[in-house]
Design a protein around this motif. Structure first.
Motif, PDB file in Angstrom:
ATOM      1  N   MET A   1     -15.991  45.254  35.259  1.00 57.16           N
ATOM      2  CA  MET A   1     -16.112  44.011  36.381  1.00 57.16           C
ATOM      3  C   MET A   1     -15.058  43.527  36.618  1.00 57.16           C
ATOM      4  SD  MET A   1     -19.729  42.272  35.490  1.00 57.16           S
ATOM      5  CE  MET A   1     -21.237  43.381  35.512  1.00 57.16           C
ATOM      6  N   ALA A   2     -15.027  43.102  38.040  1.00 56.48           N
ATOM      7  CA  ALA A   2     -14.076  42.253  38.948  1.00 56.48           C
ATOM      8  C   ALA A   2     -14.063  40.320  38.374  1.00 56.48           C
ATOM      9  CB  ALA A   2     -14.255  42.456  40.196  1.00 56.48           C
ATOM     10  N   THR A   3     -12.602  40.268  38.505  1.00 56.02           N
ATOM     11  CA  THR A   3     -12.938  38.520  38.193  1.00 56.02           C
ATOM     12  C   THR A   3     -12.668  37.410  39.399  1.00 56.02           C
ATOM     13  OG1 THR A   3     -11.829  38.648  35.659  1.00 56.02           O
ATOM     14  CG2 THR A   3     -11.355  36.838  36.826  1.00 56.02           C
ATOM     15  N   LEU A   4     -13.979  36.509  39.765  1.00 53.66           N
ATOM     16  CA  LEU A   4     -13.024  35.841  40.976  1.00 53.66           C
ATOM     17  C   LEU A   4     -13.240  34.087  40.493  1.00 53.66           C
ATOM     18  CD1 LEU A   4     -14.363  36.121  43.636  1.00 53.66           C
ATOM     19  CD2 LEU A   4     -16.640  35.079  43.136  1.00 53.66           C
ATOM     20  N   HIS A   5     -12.179  34.151  41.281  1.00 45.09           N
ATOM     21  CA  HIS A   5     -12.242  32.497  40.606  1.00 45.09           C
ATOM     22  C   HIS A   5     -12.186  31.851  42.280  1.00 45.09           C
ATOM     23  CE1 HIS A   5      -9.553  33.167  37.007  1.00 45.09           C
ATOM     24  NE2 HIS A   5      -9.599  33.882  38.074  1.00 45.09           N
ATOM     25  N   LEU A   6     -12.882  30.416  42.502  1.00 48.90           N
ATOM     26  CA  LEU A   6     -13.602  30.455  43.437  1.00 48.90           C
ATOM     27  C   LEU A   6     -13.093  28.897  43.633  1.00 48.90           C
ATOM     28  CD1 LEU A   6     -17.022  30.701  43.092  1.00 48.90           C
ATOM     29  CD2 LEU A   6     -15.968  31.708  44.377  1.00 48.90           C
ATOM     30  N   THR A   7     -12.203  28.055  44.750  1.00 51.31           N
ATOM     31  CA  THR A   7     -11.610  26.958  44.178  1.00 51.31           C
ATOM     32  C   THR A   7     -12.796  26.137  45.949  1.00 51.31           C
ATOM     33  OG1 THR A   7     -10.150  27.920  46.054  1.00 51.31           O
ATOM     34  CG2 THR A   7      -9.700  27.487  44.264  1.00 51.31           C
ATOM     35  N   VAL A  14     -21.495  22.708  42.568  1.00 57.20           N
ATOM     36  CA  VAL A  14     -21.056  22.756  40.868  1.00 57.20           C
ATOM     37  C   VAL A  14     -21.921  22.049  40.303  1.00 57.20           C
ATOM     38  CG1 VAL A  14     -19.532  21.736  39.156  1.00 57.20           C
ATOM     39  CG2 VAL A  14     -18.582  22.885  41.309  1.00 57.20           C
ATOM     40  N   ALA A  15     -22.480  20.765  40.701  1.00 52.82           N
ATOM     41  CA  ALA A  15     -23.824  20.150  40.275  1.00 52.82           C
ATOM     42  C   ALA A  15     -24.951  20.662  40.026  1.00 52.82           C
ATOM     43  CB  ALA A  15     -23.753  18.358  40.989  1.00 52.82           C
ATOM     44  N   ALA A  16     -25.536  21.195  40.949  1.00 45.15           N
ATOM     45  CA  ALA A  16     -27.323  22.067  41.111  1.00 45.15           C
ATOM     46  C   ALA A  16     -26.779  23.208  39.740  1.00 45.15           C
ATOM     47  CB  ALA A  16     -26.783  23.124  42.522  1.00 45.15           C
ATOM     48  N   LEU A  17     -25.880  24.600  39.813  1.00 47.93           N
ATOM     49  CA  LEU A  17     -25.113  25.159  38.884  1.00 47.93           C
ATOM     50  C   LEU A  17     -25.251  24.663  37.752  1.00 47.93           C
ATOM     51  CD1 LEU A  17     -22.240  27.075  40.912  1.00 47.93           C
ATOM     52  CD2 LEU A  17     -24.936  28.116  40.640  1.00 47.93           C
ATOM     53  N   VAL A  28     -22.330  28.170  33.265  1.00 46.50           N
ATOM     54  CA  VAL A  28     -22.395  28.036  34.932  1.00 46.50           C
ATOM     55  C   VAL A  28     -22.167  29.321  35.466  1.00 46.50           C
ATOM     56  CG1 VAL A  28     -21.085  27.062  36.223  1.00 46.50           C
ATOM     57  CG2 VAL A  28     -21.740  25.143  35.130  1.00 46.50           C
ATOM     58  N   ASN A  29     -20.686  30.377  34.754  1.00 47.86           N
ATOM     59  CA  ASN A  29     -20.635  31.355  35.245  1.00 47.86           C
ATOM     60  C   ASN A  29     -22.060  32.296  34.952  1.00 47.86           C
ATOM     61  OD1 ASN A  29     -18.709  33.086  34.937  1.00 47.86           O
ATOM     62  ND2 ASN A  29     -19.561  34.620  33.661  1.00 47.86           N
ATOM     63  N   ALA A  30     -22.607  32.006  34.135  1.00 46.71           N
ATOM     64  CA  ALA A  30     -24.337  33.457  34.001  1.00 46.71           C
ATOM     65  C   ALA A  30     -24.889  33.268  35.264  1.00 46.71           C
ATOM     66  CB  ALA A  30     -24.887  33.201  33.043  1.00 46.71           C
ATOM     67  N   VAL A  31     -25.075  31.371  35.429  1.00 46.03           N
ATOM     68  CA  VAL A  31     -25.843  31.531  36.521  1.00 46.03           C
ATOM     69  C   VAL A  31     -25.581  32.015  37.842  1.00 46.03           C
ATOM     70  CG1 VAL A  31     -26.755  29.429  38.114  1.00 46.03           C
ATOM     71  CG2 VAL A  31     -26.519  29.378  35.230  1.00 46.03           C
ATOM     72  N   ALA A  32     -23.770  31.094  37.987  1.00 46.80           N
ATOM     73  CA  ALA A  32     -23.226  31.737  39.558  1.00 46.80           C
ATOM     74  C   ALA A  32     -23.629  33.296  39.976  1.00 46.80           C
ATOM     75  CB  ALA A  32     -22.051  30.998  39.380  1.00 46.80           C
ATOM     76  N   VAL A  33     -22.657  34.488  38.499  1.00 44.28           N
ATOM     77  CA  VAL A  33     -22.928  35.570  38.729  1.00 44.28           C
ATOM     78  C   VAL A  33     -24.607  36.210  39.006  1.00 44.28           C
ATOM     79  CG1 VAL A  33     -23.131  37.377  37.551  1.00 44.28           C
ATOM     80  CG2 VAL A  33     -21.103  35.576  37.259  1.00 44.28           C
ATOM     81  N   ARG A  34     -25.093  35.337  38.877  1.00 44.23           N
ATOM     82  CA  ARG A  34     -26.448  35.937  38.741  1.00 44.23           C
ATOM     83  C   ARG A  34     -27.270  35.416  40.338  1.00 44.23           C
ATOM     84  NH1 ARG A  34     -30.588  32.407  35.717  1.00 44.23           N
ATOM     85  NH2 ARG A  34     -30.314  30.990  37.588  1.00 44.23           N
ATOM     86  N   GLU A  35     -26.727  34.675  40.712  1.00 43.05           N
ATOM     87  CA  GLU A  35     -27.374  33.694  42.155  1.00 43.05           C
ATOM     88  C   GLU A  35     -26.141  34.615  43.467  1.00 43.05           C
ATOM     89  OE1 GLU A  35     -29.363  31.397  43.092  1.00 43.05           O
ATOM     90  OE2 GLU A  35     -30.125  31.586  41.171  1.00 43.05           O
ATOM     91  N   LEU A  36     -24.817  35.246  42.938  1.00 42.38           N
ATOM     92  CA  LEU A  36     -23.734  36.045  43.689  1.00 42.38           C
ATOM     93  C   LEU A  36     -24.391  37.288  44.007  1.00 42.38           C
ATOM     94  CD1 LEU A  36     -20.674  34.850  42.572  1.00 42.38           C
ATOM     95  CD2 LEU A  36     -21.861  34.202  44.958  1.00 42.38           C
ATOM     96  N   ALA A  37     -25.690  37.999  43.194  1.00 46.22           N
ATOM     97  CA  ALA A  37     -25.926  38.998  42.872  1.00 46.22           C
ATOM     98  C   ALA A  37     -26.895  39.063  43.178  1.00 46.22           C
ATOM     99  CB  ALA A  37     -25.759  39.677  41.496  1.00 46.22           C
ATOM    100  N   ALA A  38     -27.971  38.301  43.561  1.00 46.64           N
ATOM    101  CA  ALA A  38     -29.045  38.210  44.865  1.00 46.64           C
ATOM    102  C   ALA A  38     -28.775  38.205  45.858  1.00 46.64           C
ATOM    103  CB  ALA A  38     -30.329  37.459  44.460  1.00 46.64           C
TER     104      ALA A  38
END
Length: 81
Positions: A1-7, A14-17, A28-38
């Motif tokens: 899997m690739a690594t993605l760093h967001l700025t 961020v607060a919602a995640l 937060v990482n797991a939630v962000a990956v799930r949301e991006l995959a959707a």
């Protein structure tokens, strides 16, 4: 899997995640990956155009209607040929 760093992520995002992660007892990482995959894959314009229904109107009629809609009031309408 690739690594993605967001700025420059907006604080409210961020607060919602963080809130979702806390509620689900995960990271937060797991939630962000799930949301991006959707997010659906982008579709090409050609595929979108093919899926549109056929109105039976010619391009000339449609372009005439667009031109008529852009004409200032009082200039009269063009007749559709």
């Amino acid at each position: 899997m690739a690594t993605l760093h967001l700025t420059n992520v907006p604080e409210h995002v961020v607060a919602a995640l963080e809130a979702i992660a806390a509620a689900e007892q995960t990271t937060v990482n797991a939630v962000a990956v799930r949301e991006l995959a959707a997010v659906p894959e982008p579709t090409g314009s050609a595929r979108l155009l093919v899926a549109l229904p056929d109105t039976g109107l010619s391009a000339q009629v449609l372009l005439g209607a667009i031109a008529d809609g852009r004409r200032p009031a009082g200039e009269g309408l063009r007749s559709a040929e």
